[in-house]
Design a protein around this motif. Structure first.
Motif, PDB file in Angstrom:
ATOM      1  N   GLY A   1      59.924   9.863 -24.461  1.00 30.38           N
ATOM      2  CA  GLY A   1      60.690   9.062 -23.500  1.00 30.38           C
ATOM      3  C   GLY A   1      59.895   8.555 -22.309  1.00 30.38           C
ATOM      4  N   VAL A   2      58.570   8.652 -22.379  1.00 32.03           N
ATOM      5  CA  VAL A   2      57.749   8.113 -21.277  1.00 32.03           C
ATOM      6  C   VAL A   2      57.944   6.604 -21.219  1.00 32.03           C
ATOM      7  N   ARG A   3      58.178   6.097 -20.017  1.00 33.46           N
ATOM      8  CA  ARG A   3      58.482   4.659 -19.879  1.00 33.46           C
ATOM      9  C   ARG A   3      57.321   3.831 -19.350  1.00 33.46           C
ATOM     10  N   HIS A   4      56.416   4.499 -18.646  1.00 37.54           N
ATOM     11  CA  HIS A   4      55.256   3.745 -18.137  1.00 37.54           C
ATOM     12  C   HIS A   4      53.989   4.581 -18.343  1.00 37.54           C
ATOM     13  N   ILE A   5      52.979   3.970 -18.912  1.00 37.45           N
ATOM     14  CA  ILE A   5      51.689   4.652 -19.086  1.00 37.45           C
ATOM     15  C   ILE A   5      50.622   3.927 -18.271  1.00 37.45           C
ATOM     16  N   PHE A   6      49.941   4.711 -17.433  1.00 34.08           N
ATOM     17  CA  PHE A   6      48.690   4.254 -16.824  1.00 34.08           C
ATOM     18  C   PHE A   6      47.585   4.722 -17.762  1.00 34.08           C
ATOM     19  N   TYR A   7      46.637   3.864 -18.047  1.00 34.09           N
ATOM     20  CA  TYR A   7      45.526   4.263 -18.907  1.00 34.09           C
ATOM     21  C   TYR A   7      44.214   4.010 -18.165  1.00 34.09           C
ATOM     22  N   SER A   8      43.405   5.053 -18.042  1.00 32.53           N
ATOM     23  CA  SER A   8      42.101   4.902 -17.388  1.00 32.53           C
ATOM     24  C   SER A   8      41.077   4.396 -18.388  1.00 32.53           C
ATOM     25  N   SER A   9      40.769   3.112 -18.274  1.00 29.77           N
ATOM     26  CA  SER A   9      39.777   2.450 -19.113  1.00 29.77           C
ATOM     27  C   SER A   9      38.454   2.423 -18.333  1.00 29.77           C
ATOM     28  N   LEU A  10      37.586   1.501 -18.613  1.00 32.20           N
ATOM     29  CA  LEU A  10      36.239   1.502 -18.030  1.00 32.20           C
ATOM     30  C   LEU A  10      35.833   0.084 -17.620  1.00 32.20           C
ATOM     31  N   ALA A  11      35.017   0.011 -16.562  1.00 31.18           N
ATOM     32  CA  ALA A  11      34.666  -1.292 -15.983  1.00 31.18           C
ATOM     33  C   ALA A  11      33.491  -1.987 -16.667  1.00 31.18           C
ATOM     34  N   PHE A  12      33.493  -2.006 -17.995  1.00 27.58           N
ATOM     35  CA  PHE A  12      32.672  -2.983 -18.718  1.00 27.58           C
ATOM     36  C   PHE A  12      33.616  -4.141 -19.019  1.00 27.58           C
ATOM     37  N   GLY A  13      33.051  -5.252 -19.527  1.00 28.23           N
ATOM     38  CA  GLY A  13      33.933  -6.367 -19.889  1.00 28.23           C
ATOM     39  C   GLY A  13      34.186  -7.315 -18.732  1.00 28.23           C
TER      40      GLY A  13
ATOM     41  N   SER B   1      33.493  -6.974 -25.111  1.00 27.76           N
ATOM     42  CA  SER B   1      32.347  -6.365 -24.444  1.00 27.76           C
ATOM     43  C   SER B   1      31.237  -6.172 -25.458  1.00 27.76           C
ATOM     44  N   LEU B   2      30.002  -6.258 -24.964  1.00 30.43           N
ATOM     45  CA  LEU B   2      28.856  -5.983 -25.833  1.00 30.43           C
ATOM     46  C   LEU B   2      28.614  -4.476 -25.960  1.00 30.43           C
ATOM     47  N   ALA B   3      29.237  -3.700 -25.085  1.00 32.09           N
ATOM     48  CA  ALA B   3      28.960  -2.258 -25.048  1.00 32.09           C
ATOM     49  C   ALA B   3      29.823  -1.509 -26.059  1.00 32.09           C
ATOM     50  N   HIS B   4      29.170  -0.688 -26.860  1.00 32.83           N
ATOM     51  CA  HIS B   4      29.915   0.130 -27.822  1.00 32.83           C
ATOM     52  C   HIS B   4      30.923   1.017 -27.089  1.00 32.83           C
ATOM     53  N   VAL B   5      30.507   1.578 -25.946  1.00 27.98           N
ATOM     54  CA  VAL B   5      31.375   2.514 -25.221  1.00 27.98           C
ATOM     55  C   VAL B   5      32.716   1.878 -24.837  1.00 27.98           C
TER      56      VAL B   5
ATOM     57  N   GLN C   1      34.497  -0.220 -26.718  1.00 27.61           N
ATOM     58  CA  GLN C   1      35.327  -0.694 -27.834  1.00 27.61           C
ATOM     59  C   GLN C   1      36.638   0.099 -27.978  1.00 27.61           C
ATOM     60  N   ALA C   2      36.585   1.416 -27.823  1.00 28.05           N
ATOM     61  CA  ALA C   2      37.824   2.208 -27.944  1.00 28.05           C
ATOM     62  C   ALA C   2      38.771   1.880 -26.789  1.00 28.05           C
ATOM     63  N   HIS C   3      38.195   1.582 -25.624  1.00 28.63           N
ATOM     64  CA  HIS C   3      39.051   1.200 -24.487  1.00 28.63           C
ATOM     65  C   HIS C   3      39.770  -0.118 -24.803  1.00 28.63           C
ATOM     66  N   LEU C   4      39.018  -1.074 -25.347  1.00 26.44           N
ATOM     67  CA  LEU C   4      39.628  -2.377 -25.668  1.00 26.44           C
ATOM     68  C   LEU C   4      40.734  -2.210 -26.704  1.00 26.44           C
ATOM     69  N   ASP C   5      40.486  -1.375 -27.703  1.00 27.26           N
ATOM     70  CA  ASP C   5      41.520  -1.144 -28.725  1.00 27.26           C
ATOM     71  C   ASP C   5      42.753  -0.482 -28.118  1.00 27.26           C
TER      72      ASP C   5
ATOM     73  N   ALA D   1      24.977  -0.654 -24.085  1.00 28.80           N
ATOM     74  CA  ALA D   1      25.460  -0.755 -22.692  1.00 28.80           C
ATOM     75  C   ALA D   1      24.512  -1.622 -21.865  1.00 28.80           C
ATOM     76  N   PHE D   2      23.202  -1.552 -22.174  1.00 27.47           N
ATOM     77  CA  PHE D   2      22.234  -2.355 -21.413  1.00 27.47           C
ATOM     78  C   PHE D   2      22.389  -3.849 -21.709  1.00 27.47           C
ATOM     79  N   GLU D   3      22.778  -4.154 -22.939  1.00 29.21           N
ATOM     80  CA  GLU D   3      23.053  -5.568 -23.269  1.00 29.21           C
ATOM     81  C   GLU D   3      24.223  -6.061 -22.414  1.00 29.21           C
ATOM     82  N   ALA D   4      25.236  -5.210 -22.298  1.00 25.87           N
ATOM     83  CA  ALA D   4      26.416  -5.585 -21.509  1.00 25.87           C
ATOM     84  C   ALA D   4      26.058  -5.739 -20.027  1.00 25.87           C
ATOM     85  N   ILE D   5      25.211  -4.845 -19.533  1.00 27.69           N
ATOM     86  CA  ILE D   5      24.805  -4.930 -18.121  1.00 27.69           C
ATOM     87  C   ILE D   5      24.021  -6.230 -17.891  1.00 27.69           C
ATOM     88  N   LYS D   6      23.110  -6.531 -18.825  1.00 29.07           N
ATOM     89  CA  LYS D   6      22.330  -7.783 -18.702  1.00 29.07           C
ATOM     90  C   LYS D   6      23.254  -8.991 -18.682  1.00 29.07           C
TER      91      LYS D   6
END
Ligand SMILES: NC(=O)c1ccc[n+]([C@@H]2O[C@H](COP(=O)([O-])OP(=O)(O)OC[C@H]3O[C@@H](n4cnc5c(N)ncnc54)[C@H](OP(=O)(O)O)[C@@H]3O)[C@@H](O)[C@H]2O)c1
Length: 322
Positions: free
Chosen positions: A106-118, A125-129, A131-135, A284-289
């Protein structure tokens, strides 16, 4: 069910970000203890003072689906912190298991802590790390699109100031090395570092804004970027690390092969059949670049009600704590 009269939960609560979020929720009196549920796989990790104050503590494990079935009972707003691995499928599956269990409870609102790539909340994102956040972000959006009684807020948590070792081939402030060998030549944009405990505090404030008045909450079904207020290039970052460590650090741009084969990378192992972890992390370095981590944000300061701590100050404090 009135949101004001139902509970707020954090899962998993025992890690660095989870503890920071609940500590600020409680210490800043953003929630009354009896309205807070802390879910952890080892409940004993939640300090007794909080249990004594009336916080509910429940046991659940991402990897044991059944344990999640009752973990979110009587919770209307849940904060899910990502599973700490960058194994794409395992992590995504774990998140979906928790989200599905939360909805059944019955949870009505979810906050999800993702990551600041993208970059600025882009959906790639080019970063593998990342991909699960995006999904996971996509999964939450797909649920909200089908069910108007459910909503979510994705918080793309800034890259922790404290996490510089994973971006410097595991240089630490007490390392002997004075050369950083990474597949990045140091040019171009860098990282909008953010202090982890301030991310926890700002996240707690954001949760408070939701519980105070869900209908006025600005971030319903939105993704927000909670990065630091300033981008630090690699040369600037290395200068801060040099000052803090007392060494004159040099950056050497190396191939991915050289990066993964250097001694400091040898213990970089992760479970779940990730294979060559260092090579996967090198994305991750590709994404940073490409500038994905170089988007500053004012939101952190707005939620804190003050200027976020300067990167240099955070790193200097880490050095003096050694
Ligand atoms: N934003 C960034 O720059 C950055 C940097 C590094 C990592 N991260 C990621 O951000 C998330 C939060 O980071 P953090 O700093 O809080 O990490 P952390 O201190 O390592 O905490 C990890 C949390 O995950 C819990 N956990 C591990 N396996 C679990 C399982 N099977 N079931 C339930 N809980 C489990 C741990 O619980 P126990 O106490 O039971 O072990 C702990 O509460 C993680 O996904 C982490 O990988 C972000």
């Amino acid at each position: 069910m009135s949101v004001a009269n139902s509970k707020l939960a954090v899962f998993p609560a025992s890690g660095a970000l989870g503890s920071s979020i609940y500590t600020h929720l409680l210490d800043l009196e953003l929630v009354i203890p009896s309205n807070l549920v802390l879910v952890a796989r080892y409940p004993d990790k939640i300090p007794a003072k909080y249990r004594d104050a009336g916080v509910l503590v429940r046991k659940a494990d991402y990897d044991e689906g059944e344990s999640l079935e009752h973990a979110f009972a009587h919770v209307s707003c849940l904060h899910i912190i990502s599973y700490p691995t960058f194994a794409h499928k395992h992590r995504t599956d774990a998140h979906k298991t928790a989200i599905d269990a939360a909805r059944r409870s019955g949870v009505r609102h979810i906050f999800y802590s993702s990551l600041a790539f993208g970059g600025n909340c882009q959906l790639q994102s080019l970063a593998h790390v990342m991909q699960a956040h995006l999904d996971t972000e996509e999964y939450l959006a797909s649920i909200a699109a089908k069910d108007s009684s459910f909503s979510y807020t994705v918080i793309r948590q800034g890259i922790y100031s404290e996490s510089f070792p994973i971006y410097t081939a595991f240089f630490t402030l007490t390392s002997e090395q004075d050369e950083i060998q990474i597949p990045h030549d140091g040019s171009g944009s860098g990282v909008a570092w953010a202090k982890r405990d301030e991310l926890g505090e700002a996240t707690a404030q954001m949760m408070r804004l939701y519980t105070k008045s869900p209908k006025d909450f600005r971030y319903i079904n939105k993704t927000v970027l909670l990065s630091g207020p300033k981008v630090w290039s690699y040369p600037e970052t290395l200068s801060v690390l040099s000052n803090a460590s007392g060494k004159q650090l040099r950056l050497r741009s190396v191939s991915v092969d050289e990066y993964v084969n250097q001694p400091s990378m040898q213990n970089f192992a992760q479970p779940y059949g990730l294979g060559d972890t260092g090579r996967i992390w090198a994305t991750a370095f590709e994404a940073i670049k490409a500038g994905e981590t170089a988007v500053p944000s004012t939101l952190l300061g707005e939620l804190l009600g003050r200027e976020p701590e300067d990167y240099e100050k955070t790193i200097a404090a880490l050095a003096s704590a050694k």
